[in-house]
Design an enzyme around this catalytic site. Structure first.
Site, mmCIF file in Angstrom:
data_model
loop_
_atom_site.group_PDB
_atom_site.id
_atom_site.type_symbol
_atom_site.label_atom_id
_atom_site.label_comp_id
_atom_site.label_asym_id
_atom_site.label_seq_id
_atom_site.Cartn_x
_atom_site.Cartn_y
_atom_site.Cartn_z
ATOM 1 N N CYS A 1 5.179 11.711 -7.838
ATOM 2 C CA CYS A 1 4.402 10.631 -7.225
ATOM 3 C C CYS A 1 3.419 10.103 -8.249
ATOM 4 O O CYS A 1 2.875 10.873 -9.041
ATOM 5 C CB CYS A 1 3.652 11.156 -5.999
ATOM 6 S SG CYS A 1 2.859 9.857 -5.023
ATOM 7 N N CYS B 1 12.138 14.828 7.190
ATOM 8 C CA CYS B 1 11.052 14.314 6.352
ATOM 9 C C CYS B 1 11.652 14.128 4.963
ATOM 10 O O CYS B 1 12.042 15.105 4.321
ATOM 11 C CB CYS B 1 9.906 15.318 6.362
ATOM 12 S SG CYS B 1 8.594 14.887 5.218
ATOM 13 N N GLU C 1 12.371 17.302 -2.546
ATOM 14 C CA GLU C 1 12.428 18.163 -1.365
ATOM 15 C C GLU C 1 12.546 17.333 -0.094
ATOM 16 O O GLU C 1 11.971 16.245 0.011
ATOM 17 C CB GLU C 1 11.189 19.059 -1.333
ATOM 18 C CG GLU C 1 11.232 20.026 -2.515
ATOM 19 C CD GLU C 1 10.073 21.011 -2.591
ATOM 20 O OE1 GLU C 1 10.291 22.102 -3.113
ATOM 21 O OE2 GLU C 1 8.960 20.689 -2.144
ATOM 22 N N LEU D 1 -5.070 7.566 6.257
ATOM 23 C CA LEU D 1 -6.429 7.019 6.165
ATOM 24 C C LEU D 1 -7.414 8.085 5.623
ATOM 25 O O LEU D 1 -8.036 7.875 4.604
ATOM 26 C CB LEU D 1 -6.872 6.513 7.549
ATOM 27 C CG LEU D 1 -8.261 5.895 7.624
ATOM 28 C CD1 LEU D 1 -8.378 4.655 6.761
ATOM 29 C CD2 LEU D 1 -8.623 5.560 9.074
ATOM 30 N N SER E 1 5.494 6.123 6.024
ATOM 31 C CA SER E 1 4.093 6.510 5.866
ATOM 32 C C SER E 1 3.615 6.055 4.493
ATOM 33 O O SER E 1 4.244 6.346 3.480
ATOM 34 C CB SER E 1 3.982 8.032 5.985
ATOM 35 O OG SER E 1 2.663 8.448 5.711
ATOM 36 N N CYS F 1 3.367 19.180 5.273
ATOM 37 C CA CYS F 1 2.866 17.967 4.633
ATOM 38 C C CYS F 1 2.028 18.313 3.419
ATOM 39 O O CYS F 1 1.131 19.157 3.494
ATOM 40 C CB CYS F 1 1.910 17.234 5.562
ATOM 41 S SG CYS F 1 2.660 16.245 6.780
ATOM 42 N N GLU G 1 5.532 7.716 -2.816
ATOM 43 C CA GLU G 1 4.964 6.636 -2.015
ATOM 44 C C GLU G 1 6.102 5.642 -1.723
ATOM 45 O O GLU G 1 6.548 4.922 -2.623
ATOM 46 C CB GLU G 1 3.815 5.966 -2.795
ATOM 47 C CG GLU G 1 3.333 4.650 -2.234
ATOM 48 C CD GLU G 1 3.003 4.677 -0.734
ATOM 49 O OE1 GLU G 1 2.320 5.595 -0.267
ATOM 50 O OE2 GLU G 1 3.461 3.764 -0.028
HETATM 51 N N1 SAH Z 1 2.670 8.619 0.063
HETATM 52 C C1 SAH Z 1 2.843 8.556 1.483
HETATM 53 C C2 SAH Z 1 3.859 9.532 2.044
HETATM 54 C C3 SAH Z 1 3.854 10.944 1.529
HETATM 55 S S1 SAH Z 1 2.516 11.986 2.031
HETATM 56 C C4 SAH Z 1 1.513 8.689 2.172
HETATM 57 O O1 SAH Z 1 0.522 8.921 1.517
HETATM 58 O O2 SAH Z 1 1.456 8.492 3.390
HETATM 59 C C5 SAH Z 1 2.763 12.252 3.755
HETATM 60 C C6 SAH Z 1 1.505 12.673 4.508
HETATM 61 O O3 SAH Z 1 1.079 13.978 4.117
HETATM 62 C C7 SAH Z 1 0.319 11.757 4.253
HETATM 63 O O4 SAH Z 1 -0.326 11.445 5.447
HETATM 64 C C8 SAH Z 1 -0.568 12.616 3.368
HETATM 65 O O5 SAH Z 1 -1.902 12.198 3.397
HETATM 66 C C9 SAH Z 1 -0.327 13.974 3.980
HETATM 67 N N2 SAH Z 1 -0.747 15.082 3.142
HETATM 68 C C10 SAH Z 1 -0.792 15.142 1.790
HETATM 69 N N3 SAH Z 1 -1.244 16.341 1.384
HETATM 70 C C11 SAH Z 1 -1.468 17.068 2.500
HETATM 71 C C12 SAH Z 1 -1.908 18.403 2.735
HETATM 72 N N4 SAH Z 1 -2.188 19.223 1.731
HETATM 73 N N5 SAH Z 1 -2.010 18.826 4.018
HETATM 74 C C13 SAH Z 1 -1.687 18.005 5.042
HETATM 75 N N6 SAH Z 1 -1.250 16.752 4.881
HETATM 76 C C14 SAH Z 1 -1.139 16.275 3.633
#
Ligand code: SAH
Length: 346
Positions: A114, A107, A94, A221, A197, A339, A166
């Site tokens: 993953c 995005c 997606e 984080l 990210s 996200c 990732e």
């Molecule tokens: N693996 C990478 C990139 C994909 S996730 C990473 O972890 O950064 C992109 C962002 O979406 C990350 O900051 C992740 O923590 C956030 N994310 C994941 N699940 C989410 C949710 N249910 N609600 C809001 N943000 C979320």
């Protein structure tokens, strides 16, 4: 017949040059083909009109282009567009177009599924099938650029690697795609408008810092307390926060670019004074800014977003400490495009 043909976009410029010299053609032909593939996003060898017809036919006998295609497109009431993008082998990833007044952001996904296990993310419930190729990443960007022009009358302005997967675990294709997207002749996007990210893999953060690609970095984080973070993101047991901090400081030394810390505040999980203080302490050791991300619920319903008072408390405490903080509103959640909601419901 097609099975025996090679994917031409799997070849580097040097490999294309070697191919052309092996068939007695001049090396500059490789550059011409490369421009068609990567700068004009050509999806047909026959359409490469500055090559002779016999040469195009020869290429068609040996090679194939396998474009990623939009399988299903959904439009949110806030203008966000989510695409289920089908790859040549039938896998689907997606990609989302997020318009705001000032910018339009793509995005993009870096993997099919993953391999990480963040407990709050819908993508983590999928099995990681495979890494995306450079071409599959670039195709997502060009498809979304077209949509941005069509629906918002402007080209794409930013890219975030915040879709499925990732990005640092598909290191070489992500890096190659970034190089191709930022080439002058292609989309010519500034690397400063691209954010990678990561959930935090110290060695790879340092490796990317060394590449001199000048992209921005964001770290997911979510908690600056080690044990809590390990519960939210179990794989991070292998990557202690001290190592992550070191790698982020290395990133800053090399790039002089502040790191964005992505942080969701959940009710009863990381909403106490102790959590805020740990975040403040973390920020003091790294040139950074905090993005408080709205939590988008996923089907399991285990987590819920903390109240707006708690979030305001985070904001005012961080601001008092001179830490830059922003609240990121969720976009496209009515179509599960926000996200953490990308889970291939198609
Ligand atoms: N693996 C990478 C990139 C994909 S996730 C990473 O972890 O950064 C992109 C962002 O979406 C990350 O900051 C992740 O923590 C956030 N994310 C994941 N699940 C989410 C949710 N249910 N609600 C809001 N943000 C979320």
């Amino acid at each position: 017949m097609n099975q025996n043909k090679k994917d031409i976009r799997a070849l580097s410029l040097q490999e294309l040059e070697a191919y052309f010299s092996s068939i007695g053609e001049k090396a500059f032909r490789a550059r011409q083909v490369y421009d068609w593939l990567w700068n004009k996003n050509a999806h047909s060898l026959a359409g490469m009109t500055n090559l002779s017809k016999p040469l195009r036919e020869k290429l068609e006998n040996h090679f194939i282009i396998r474009p990623a295609e939009i399988h299903v497109m959904q439009r949110s009431k806030d203008g966000t567009i989510k695409n289920a993008v089908r790859l040549h082998d039938g896998n689907v990833v997606e990609s989302v177009l997020i318009p705001t007044a000032k910018r339009t952001t793509a995005c993009v996904s870096s993997q099919v599924g993953c391999s990480l296990d963040c407990t709050f993310c819908a993508t983590s419930q999928l099995i990681r099938m495979r890494n995306l190729t450079t071409a599959e990443i670039v195709d997502q960007v060009t498809l979304i650029d077209k949509q941005s022009r069509e629906y918002h009358q402007k080209p794409l302005s930013n890219i975030v690697f915040m879709g499925m997967g990732e990005p640092l675990l598909n290191y070489s294709s992500v890096l190659d795609a970034i190089r191709k997207i930022t080439e002058d002749k292609g989309l010519g996007m500034s690397p400063r408008r691209i954010t990678v990210s990561t959930s935090g893999i110290p060695k790879l953060i340092e490796k990317l810092a060394d590449e001199n690609v000048k992209v921005k970095l964001a770290l997911s984080l979510h908690s600056a307390i080690e044990e809590k973070r390990n519960q939210l993101m179990p794989f991070s047991v292998k990557f202690p926060l001290t190592n992550i901090k070191e790698s982020l400081n290395y990133w800053y030394q090399k790039t002089k670019s502040r790191i964005t810390l992505e942080y969701i505040v959940w009710k009863g999980i990381n909403d106490s004074k102790e959590d805020i203080n740990a975040l403040v302490k973390f920020c003091k050791t790294i040139p950074s800014k905090v993005n408080l991300i709205q939590y988008n619920s996923i089907d399991s319903g285990k987590y819920s977003q903390a109240s707006s008072e708690i979030i305001q408390n985070y904001v005012s405490t961080l601001e008092k400490e001179n830490i830059i903080v922003k609240i990121r509103k969720s976009r496209g959640d009515d179509i599960d495009a926000a996200c953490g909601q990308l889970a291939n419901k198609h």
